[in-house]
Design a protein around this motif. Structure first.
Motif, mmCIF file in Angstrom:
data_model
loop_
_atom_site.group_PDB
_atom_site.id
_atom_site.type_symbol
_atom_site.label_atom_id
_atom_site.label_comp_id
_atom_site.label_asym_id
_atom_site.label_seq_id
_atom_site.Cartn_x
_atom_site.Cartn_y
_atom_site.Cartn_z
ATOM 1 N N PHE A 36 9.846 -3.607 -0.277
ATOM 2 C CA PHE A 36 8.556 -3.782 -0.946
ATOM 3 C C PHE A 36 7.486 -2.881 -0.345
ATOM 4 O O PHE A 36 6.557 -2.483 -1.048
ATOM 5 C CB PHE A 36 8.115 -5.249 -0.967
ATOM 6 N N LEU A 37 7.611 -2.542 0.928
ATOM 7 C CA LEU A 37 6.610 -1.673 1.548
ATOM 8 C C LEU A 37 6.647 -0.258 0.987
ATOM 9 O O LEU A 37 5.616 0.302 0.629
ATOM 10 C CB LEU A 37 6.802 -1.620 3.063
ATOM 11 N N ASN A 46 -0.476 3.875 -0.984
ATOM 12 C CA ASN A 46 -0.947 3.305 0.273
ATOM 13 C C ASN A 46 -0.147 3.908 1.434
ATOM 14 O O ASN A 46 1.005 3.544 1.664
ATOM 15 C CB ASN A 46 -0.805 1.783 0.248
ATOM 16 N N LYS A 47 -0.766 4.814 2.140
ATOM 17 C CA LYS A 47 -0.088 5.517 3.242
ATOM 18 C C LYS A 47 0.214 4.606 4.422
ATOM 19 O O LYS A 47 1.194 4.823 5.131
ATOM 20 C CB LYS A 47 -0.926 6.709 3.695
ATOM 21 N N ASP A 48 -0.587 3.582 4.644
ATOM 22 C CA ASP A 48 -0.338 2.659 5.757
ATOM 23 C C ASP A 48 0.953 1.876 5.540
ATOM 24 O O ASP A 48 1.728 1.673 6.481
ATOM 25 C CB ASP A 48 -1.506 1.692 5.934
ATOM 26 N N TRP A 49 1.182 1.418 4.322
ATOM 27 C CA TRP A 49 2.409 0.687 4.029
ATOM 28 C C TRP A 49 3.620 1.581 4.256
ATOM 29 O O TRP A 49 4.619 1.145 4.806
ATOM 30 C CB TRP A 49 2.409 0.166 2.604
ATOM 31 N N PHE A 50 3.513 2.829 3.825
ATOM 32 C CA PHE A 50 4.629 3.762 3.990
ATOM 33 C C PHE A 50 4.889 4.039 5.474
ATOM 34 O O PHE A 50 6.031 4.038 5.922
ATOM 35 C CB PHE A 50 4.364 5.068 3.245
ATOM 36 N N ALA A 51 3.827 4.254 6.235
ATOM 37 C CA ALA A 51 3.971 4.534 7.666
ATOM 38 C C ALA A 51 4.615 3.348 8.391
ATOM 39 O O ALA A 51 5.478 3.536 9.250
ATOM 40 C CB ALA A 51 2.615 4.868 8.280
ATOM 41 N N THR A 52 4.210 2.140 8.034
ATOM 42 C CA THR A 52 4.813 0.959 8.647
ATOM 43 C C THR A 52 6.286 0.877 8.289
ATOM 44 O O THR A 52 7.129 0.624 9.156
ATOM 45 C CB THR A 52 4.075 -0.319 8.206
ATOM 46 N N TRP A 53 6.617 1.099 7.032
ATOM 47 C CA TRP A 53 8.013 1.079 6.593
ATOM 48 C C TRP A 53 8.847 2.092 7.378
ATOM 49 O O TRP A 53 9.953 1.800 7.790
ATOM 50 C CB TRP A 53 8.090 1.361 5.091
#
Length: 79
Positions: A36-37, A46-53
């Motif tokens: 889902f991220l 959303n770059k933050d979600w991608f970076a966390t993933w």
């Protein structure tokens, strides 16, 4: 979908922020690279979600965690 991701994201990023009892088995093995991220990151830019993933575990080895990870290669689903 966005609201759901926005709700879960802080806890996936930092599970110590989870305000409820640890009510799942294998608590120590989570989080992993949840699809889902990355799918949400693409859909909502959303770059933050991608970076966390990117930084989460993409190769979990605990069978129960693998069983609960329905999409292990979400990039295959992107155009």
């Amino acid at each position: 979908m966005r609201r759901g991701i926005e709700y879960l994201y802080p806890y996936v990023k930092d599970k110590s922020a989870w305000p409820f009892p640890k009510d799942v088995m294998y608590w120590e093995n989570w989080p992993v690279a949840q699809p889902f991220l990355v799918l949400g990151a693409v859909q909502f830019a959303n770059k933050d979600w991608f970076a966390t993933w990117q930084h989460l575990d993409h190769q979990p080895e605990v069978p129960e965690v693998v069983r609960n990870l329905p999409v292990r290669h979400p990039l295959l689903w992107l155009p």
